[in-house]
Motif scaffolding. Structure first.
Motif, PDB file in Angstrom:
ATOM      1  N   VAL A   1       0.800  -1.144   0.012  1.00 26.26           N
ATOM      2  CA  VAL A   1       0.036  -0.104   0.097  1.00 26.26           C
ATOM      3  C   VAL A   1       0.901   1.225  -0.177  1.00 26.26           C
ATOM      4  O   VAL A   1       1.988   1.431   0.632  1.00 26.26           O
ATOM      5  CB  VAL A   1      -0.812   0.146   1.036  1.00 26.26           C
TER       6      VAL A   1
ATOM      7  N   THR B   1       1.634  -2.603   6.932  1.00 26.47           N
ATOM      8  CA  THR B   1       1.315  -3.493   6.001  1.00 26.47           C
ATOM      9  C   THR B   1       2.747  -4.290   5.607  1.00 26.47           C
ATOM     10  O   THR B   1       2.720  -5.342   5.385  1.00 26.47           O
ATOM     11  CB  THR B   1       0.796  -2.590   4.865  1.00 26.47           C
TER      12      THR B   1
ATOM     13  N   TYR C   1       6.102   4.592   2.131  1.00 26.85           N
ATOM     14  CA  TYR C   1       6.229   3.472   1.692  1.00 26.85           C
ATOM     15  C   TYR C   1       7.754   2.804   1.014  1.00 26.85           C
ATOM     16  O   TYR C   1       8.225   1.885   1.954  1.00 26.85           O
ATOM     17  CB  TYR C   1       5.555   3.664   0.012  1.00 26.85           C
TER      18      TYR C   1
ATOM     19  N   GLY D   1      -2.157  -1.176  -8.557  1.00 33.04           N
ATOM     20  CA  GLY D   1      -1.373  -0.534  -7.466  1.00 33.04           C
ATOM     21  C   GLY D   1      -0.657   0.740  -8.136  1.00 33.04           C
ATOM     22  O   GLY D   1      -0.773   1.819  -7.533  1.00 33.04           O
TER      23      GLY D   1
ATOM     24  N   SER E   1      -1.674   4.634  -7.433  1.00 39.41           N
ATOM     25  CA  SER E   1      -1.109   5.333  -6.253  1.00 39.41           C
ATOM     26  C   SER E   1      -0.212   6.265  -6.918  1.00 39.41           C
ATOM     27  O   SER E   1       0.271   7.413  -6.481  1.00 39.41           O
ATOM     28  CB  SER E   1      -0.341   4.505  -5.686  1.00 39.41           C
TER      29      SER E   1
END
Ligand SMILES: NC(=O)c1ccc[n+]([C@@H]2O[C@H](COP(=O)([O-])OP(=O)(O)OC[C@H]3O[C@@H](n4cnc5c(N)ncnc54)[C@H](OP(=O)(O)O)[C@@H]3O)[C@@H](O)[C@H]2O)c1
Length: 329
Positions: free
Chosen positions: A139, A157, A212, A249, A253
């Motif tokens: 994520v 995550t 991230y 994804g 993102s």
């Protein structure tokens, strides 16, 4: 390295692709590497027959592809998803593609430590063993978000949930004496230091891409610790980064990056290739390394991201304390 001139040439091309980033991360890098004389062999056909494999984030992109790849090698594959409806659609698609394979659907939010614990108990009750564990769920939060236990979501995550999950399934992973854990990390971590002093990203302006990449850096930095910790149970641990793949994804993102790079992005099978390879290659790849395109890669490309031994230990202590496990190996 090798004394064989053809092998040396292949090694040089491979290394140059890696250092060029765009070359190595794109579909062209993958295509070139596959043609090099030093491209490692595919895992043997049927390498995972009789084995249990579990993939988190199986409802999309690279996770779905890894499920297909592992099932193609003979594994019974457990799809761990946070949305059962979405997961069921994927499970049916996989079955259409591989009708002789077995896919089992599970619900778990891997950022939620209590949900991870609940899932692990259910898995342990249903299945006595686990041979391959792929921590793929990923994520990139648009704004600072907290998990159910109040931890920054990318860290929860990519690091905390996977650590708790692996620890809780350690008895099942230990059954074969030769199980493999794969962490799907990201080349984005090359730009980040270990966030030892601010693991929850409370200081400074929050950027999802930074959060991230920091959490992906933690995955890689903990490899030596996890290797030592799990080797007694015959569990090896590997990190791989997929390069740049055209997944939902990335499109959601990083829309601008996706628009600009789309023509050179890898497809899912190219991005996920090294995951199944690490899970099934013979002889087994050595534990504790970072891989891309079936080769070990450096963990740092600039000196300022290198962590000290004590920073690594502090990060580990924080992770262990946060997920509620003994930090001693
Ligand atoms: N694509 C690339 O170029 C690239 C590059 C470097 C690294 N990676 C890494 O590759 C992995 C897969 O990414 P992708 O590109 O395939 O992205 P994706 O299409 O967005 O897939 C991510 C998956 O993770 C699941 N997920 C997210 N949070 C979760 C949670 N808390 N619990 C359970 N599942 C969760 C998502 O579930 P939903 O379907 O419910 O959203 C989805 O199935 C990620 O770890 C990513 O960081 C990808």
């Amino acid at each position: 390295m090798t004394a064989d001139p053809r092998g040396l040439g292949a090694w040089l091309v491979d290394a140059a692709l890696d250092r060029s980033v765009v070359g190595g991360y794109s579909k062209f890098g993958y295509a070139m590497r596959r043609r090099l004389s030093n491209w490692p062999d595919d895992p043997p056909a049927g390498a995972l027959v009789g084995r249990e494999a579990l993939v988190t984030g199986a409802s999309s992109g690279l996770g779905k592809q890894s499920c297909a790849d592992l099932a193609g090698l003979g594994a019974r594959v457990h799809l761990v998803v946070r949305n059962l409806q979405k997961g069921e659609v994927v499970r049916r698609e996989l079955l259409e593609q591989l009708p002789d394979s077995e896919f089992v659907l599970w619900r778990c939010d891997v950022s939620d430590l209590r949900d991870v614990e609940r899932f692990c108990q259910e898995y342990a009750a249903e299945s006595g063993r686990l041979d391959v564990l792929v921590h793929n769920a990923g994520v990139m939060p648009a704004q600072r978000t907290e998990s159910a236990q109040g931890h920054e979501l990318a860290m929860a995550t990519h690091v905390l949930g996977p650590l708790r999950l692996t620890e809780s399934l350690r008895p099942q992973l230990a059954v074969s004496g030769s199980s493999r854990v794969v962490l799907v990390t990201s080349g984005g971590m090359y730009a980040q230091q270990l966030p030892v002093t601010d693991p929850e990203y409370r200081r400074g302006g929050y950027h999802g891409a930074t959060a991230y990449a920091r959490s992906k850096r933690v995955q890689v930095a903990l490899l030596p610790v996890l290797t030592r910790r799990w080797s007694a149970d015959g569990i090896s641990v590997h990190a791989m980064h997929p390069g740049w793949a055209n997944t939902p994804g990335v499109a959601d993102s990083l829309p601008l990056f996706h628009r600009v790079t789309r023509p050179i992005l890898r497809d899912n099978s190219e991005g996920a290739d090294t995951t199944a390879w690490l899970a099934a290659a013979e002889p087994p790849p050595p534990s504790g390394m970072l891989w891309q395109d079936r080769r070990p890669r450096p963990e740092h490309v600039v000196p300022w991201t290198k962590e000290t031994e004590s920073a690594q230990q502090s990060m580990w202590q924080w992770c262990a304390l946060t997920v509620g496990i003994e930090s001693a190996n």
